[in-house]
Scaffold this active site. Sequence first.
Site, PDB file in Angstrom:
ATOM      1  N   THR A  13       0.837  -1.209   0.000  1.00  8.41           N
ATOM      2  CA  THR A  13       0.000   0.000   0.000  1.00  8.41           C
ATOM      3  C   THR A  13       0.871   1.257   0.000  1.00  8.41           C
ATOM      4  O   THR A  13       0.706   2.159  -0.830  1.00  8.41           O
ATOM      5  CB  THR A  13      -0.910   0.009   1.251  1.00  8.41           C
ATOM      6  N   VAL A  14       1.815   1.340   0.924  1.00  8.49           N
ATOM      7  CA  VAL A  14       2.616   2.564   1.065  1.00  8.49           C
ATOM      8  C   VAL A  14       3.767   2.590   0.060  1.00  8.49           C
ATOM      9  O   VAL A  14       4.022   3.619  -0.580  1.00  8.49           O
ATOM     10  CB  VAL A  14       3.148   2.714   2.508  1.00  8.49           C
ATOM     11  N   GLU A 129       8.621   9.943  10.013  1.00  5.51           N
ATOM     12  CA  GLU A 129       7.398  10.764  10.067  1.00  5.51           C
ATOM     13  C   GLU A 129       6.142   9.941   9.835  1.00  5.51           C
ATOM     14  O   GLU A 129       5.111  10.142  10.490  1.00  5.51           O
ATOM     15  CB  GLU A 129       7.497  11.877   9.006  1.00  5.51           C
ATOM     16  N   GLY A 134       0.212   8.874  10.002  1.00  3.71           N
ATOM     17  CA  GLY A 134       0.256   8.893   8.532  1.00  3.71           C
ATOM     18  C   GLY A 134       0.771  10.183   7.937  1.00  3.71           C
ATOM     19  O   GLY A 134       1.944  10.531   8.073  1.00  3.71           O
ATOM     20  N   ASP A 201      -1.526  -0.828  17.617  1.00  2.00           N
ATOM     21  CA  ASP A 201      -0.961   0.121  16.646  1.00  2.00           C
ATOM     22  C   ASP A 201      -0.908   1.529  17.265  1.00  2.00           C
ATOM     23  O   ASP A 201       0.126   2.200  17.219  1.00  2.00           O
ATOM     24  CB  ASP A 201      -1.839   0.119  15.377  1.00  2.00           C
ATOM     25  N   LYS A 205       2.346   3.963  18.457  1.00  2.00           N
ATOM     26  CA  LYS A 205       2.458   5.385  18.115  1.00  2.00           C
ATOM     27  C   LYS A 205       2.571   6.240  19.380  1.00  2.00           C
ATOM     28  O   LYS A 205       3.314   7.233  19.408  1.00  2.00           O
ATOM     29  CB  LYS A 205       1.259   5.814  17.272  1.00  2.00           C
TER      30      LYS A 205
HETATM   31  P1  NDP Z   1       1.760  -3.954   2.905  1.00  2.00           P
HETATM   32  O1  NDP Z   1       1.494  -5.242   3.585  1.00  2.00           O
HETATM   33  O2  NDP Z   1       0.743  -3.414   1.961  1.00  2.00           O
HETATM   34  O3  NDP Z   1       3.151  -4.046   2.116  1.00  2.00           O
HETATM   35  C1  NDP Z   1       4.280  -4.668   2.650  1.00  2.00           C
HETATM   36  C2  NDP Z   1       5.293  -4.864   1.518  1.00  2.00           C
HETATM   37  O4  NDP Z   1       6.471  -5.446   2.071  1.00  2.00           O
HETATM   38  C3  NDP Z   1       4.825  -5.795   0.407  1.00  2.00           C
HETATM   39  O5  NDP Z   1       5.162  -5.264  -0.850  1.00  2.00           O
HETATM   40  C4  NDP Z   1       5.612  -7.079   0.655  1.00  2.00           C
HETATM   41  O6  NDP Z   1       5.911  -7.815  -0.518  1.00  2.00           O
HETATM   42  C5  NDP Z   1       6.885  -6.525   1.243  1.00  2.00           C
HETATM   43  N1  NDP Z   1       7.615  -7.508   2.025  1.00  2.00           N
HETATM   44  C6  NDP Z   1       7.155  -8.286   3.031  1.00  2.00           C
HETATM   45  N2  NDP Z   1       8.136  -9.053   3.526  1.00  2.00           N
HETATM   46  C7  NDP Z   1       9.243  -8.758   2.798  1.00  2.00           C
HETATM   47  C8  NDP Z   1      10.588  -9.217   2.800  1.00  2.00           C
HETATM   48  N3  NDP Z   1      10.991 -10.158   3.661  1.00  2.00           N
HETATM   49  N4  NDP Z   1      11.451  -8.694   1.900  1.00  2.00           N
HETATM   50  C9  NDP Z   1      11.045  -7.748   1.021  1.00  2.00           C
HETATM   51  N5  NDP Z   1       9.793  -7.270   0.975  1.00  2.00           N
HETATM   52  C10 NDP Z   1       8.910  -7.778   1.838  1.00  2.00           C
HETATM   53  O7  NDP Z   1       2.063  -2.897   4.064  1.00  2.00           O
HETATM   54  P2  NDP Z   1       1.799  -1.320   4.063  1.00  2.00           P
HETATM   55  O8  NDP Z   1       2.306  -0.737   2.822  1.00  2.00           O
HETATM   56  O9  NDP Z   1       0.399  -1.045   4.469  1.00  2.00           O
HETATM   57  O10 NDP Z   1       2.697  -0.875   5.314  1.00  2.00           O
HETATM   58  C11 NDP Z   1       4.107  -0.726   5.186  1.00  2.00           C
HETATM   59  C12 NDP Z   1       4.613  -0.016   6.436  1.00  2.00           C
HETATM   60  O11 NDP Z   1       4.040   1.271   6.525  1.00  2.00           O
HETATM   61  C13 NDP Z   1       4.255  -0.716   7.757  1.00  2.00           C
HETATM   62  O12 NDP Z   1       5.291  -0.522   8.681  1.00  2.00           O
HETATM   63  C14 NDP Z   1       3.006   0.009   8.197  1.00  2.00           C
HETATM   64  O13 NDP Z   1       2.797  -0.060   9.586  1.00  2.00           O
HETATM   65  C15 NDP Z   1       3.369   1.416   7.772  1.00  2.00           C
HETATM   66  N6  NDP Z   1       2.241   2.311   7.589  1.00  2.00           N
HETATM   67  C16 NDP Z   1       1.165   1.925   6.840  1.00  2.00           C
HETATM   68  C17 NDP Z   1       0.112   2.791   6.667  1.00  2.00           C
HETATM   69  C18 NDP Z   1      -1.081   2.414   5.851  1.00  2.00           C
HETATM   70  O14 NDP Z   1      -2.034   3.203   5.811  1.00  2.00           O
HETATM   71  N7  NDP Z   1      -1.097   1.262   5.193  1.00  2.00           N
HETATM   72  C19 NDP Z   1       0.119   4.133   7.264  1.00  2.00           C
HETATM   73  C20 NDP Z   1       1.312   4.453   8.027  1.00  2.00           C
HETATM   74  C21 NDP Z   1       2.324   3.557   8.174  1.00  2.00           C
HETATM   75  P3  NDP Z   1       4.751  -8.522  -1.389  1.00  2.00           P
HETATM   76  O15 NDP Z   1       3.955  -7.382  -1.973  1.00  2.00           O
HETATM   77  O16 NDP Z   1       5.485  -9.287  -2.421  1.00  2.00           O
HETATM   78  O17 NDP Z   1       3.963  -9.344  -0.421  1.00  2.00           O
HETATM   79  N1  HSE Z   2      -3.398   0.756  10.479  1.00  2.00           N
HETATM   80  C1  HSE Z   2      -3.003   2.097  10.704  1.00  2.00           C
HETATM   81  C2  HSE Z   2      -4.236   2.944  10.973  1.00  2.00           C
HETATM   82  C3  HSE Z   2      -2.258   2.624   9.518  1.00  2.00           C
HETATM   83  O1  HSE Z   2      -5.351   2.459  10.785  1.00  2.00           O
HETATM   84  O2  HSE Z   2      -4.082   4.083  11.390  1.00  2.00           O
HETATM   85  C4  HSE Z   2      -1.599   3.947   9.820  1.00  2.00           C
HETATM   86  O3  HSE Z   2      -0.548   3.803  10.711  1.00  2.00           O
END
Ligand code: NDP
Ligand code: HSE
Length: 426
Positions: A13-14, A129, A134, A201, A205
């Site tokens: 997602t991010v 940040e 977020g 979560d 934070k």
């Molecule tokens: P996702 O689960 O959507 O994405 C995680 C990514 O990491 C995927 O692309 C996955 O690969 C990859 N991955 C997992 N394991 C490995 C590994 N061993 N080596 C390489 N790549 C790997 O997570 P998000 O994008 O939602 O979240 C990412 C971070 O951002 C987290 O720390 C989350 O807490 C933080 N965050 C998220 C927010 C949100 O709104 N979603 C908001 C604020 C912070 P693959 O796609 O192939 O499975």
């Molecule tokens: N799962 C988290 C939330 C993502 O709902 O706020 C942002 O850190």
Amino acid sequence: VTELRLGVLGCGTVGAAFVALLAERRAEIRTRTGLDLTVGAVAVRDTGATRAVELAAGILTDDAAAVVASPDVDIVVELIGGIEPARTLVLSALEQGRPVVTGNKALLATHGVELLAAASSAGTDLLFEAAVAGGIPLMRVLRESLVGERVRRMLGIVNGTTNFILTKMTEEGADYGDALAEAQRLGYAEADPTADVEGHDAGAKAAIMAMIAFRATVGAGDVHTEGISTVGTDDIEAARRLGHVIKLLAVVEEDGGAISARVHPAMVPVDHPLAAVRDSFNAVFVVGDAVDELMLYGRGAGGGPTASAVLGDVIEAADHVARRTTGGLGPLADVPIRAIDDTRSAFFVRLAVIDRPGVLAAVAGVFGAHGVSIRSMEQRGSGGEAQLDFITHVAREADLRATLADLADLDAVERVGTCLRVVADE
Ligand code: NDP
Ligand code: HSE
């Protein structure tokens, strides 16, 4: 122009939103800052999976360690999430003197002290940040704008998923499960949404907020955490009748040389600025000695807002690389953590009682015996069982808990129901 290459770990997602945002903003960033940022490598788990962003040929790999070790990578952007392998990868990058930008609150809240020390001894940046609220620029405000301020207290709505669920339940009478499923579909929830709904979560934070605001070694284990899975429609209705809304709050306070960090649902008066924070929006209400009150508001979850926060950090780190300097937070102090029993709050308490003479006096006597002062009381129902809804003045948590235990022993009390903390201006 300084050319720098990024190694992006994670393209979910991010990660995908970040790569797309950088592609869109690259030329403008170069004009504004003199930095030409490109994505040199993207590591994922499954290189065969479909991606939400178009990636340049040959940059996708499943070897995150190789990306971190590559001499062609100037800045590492960790967007995998979780503790391992993220911790090892981040440490390895820092030990090689590479700046790291991450949105990983779980990692920061459990290993933040270790990682910040590693960044400091390597003379490089660790920026996060996106880890708290977020898209809201809270960390930079605490690190820079408020560096001279004595921050006393912060109340935050810092989990988008739970704020979305509570908003849907409050405004549309939505079912808890349906609202959670929608939050997951919109990309707000963590991989395991238990982390959202049980407050872990927000707890992570809260630890990071306390660590940065008070420059103290606060970790996730120091945060008292309660989630929203016990909040029912009855509670939401009671709050509405009393002129409040229920929010999941992260509260961090420094007082008398001790820090309190906690996450729990709370009744917020409808005229408090936090009550207007709806859907997946987040906000952090800060109280400082000189600045008095301020509030930061924005999107706390979702790819775009989070990617915006990541991009801001990447540009700061890149600017530091170009100018051969670093940021840094200064030393973190070991400050005592106040136990939840010693914290103070107003409370909402619901009792089911037998409706007969003398019951109210007996109930009020129990509150009084523990030094808990009643601010308001409303009775509903009569002729048999009645429901009493109390709001107290600010009281010590342990005294309120002792009150509830003694109330449960009263013959006239059939049931001690909901107990919720109330945000009160006392
Ligand atoms: P996702 O689960 O959507 O994405 C995680 C990514 O990491 C995927 O692309 C996955 O690969 C990859 N991955 C997992 N394991 C490995 C590994 N061993 N080596 C390489 N790549 C790997 O997570 P998000 O994008 O939602 O979240 C990412 C971070 O951002 C987290 O720390 C989350 O807490 C933080 N965050 C998220 C927010 C949100 O709104 N979603 C908001 C604020 C912070 P693959 O796609 O192939 O499975
Ligand atoms: N799962 C988290 C939330 C993502 O709902 O706020 C942002 O850190």
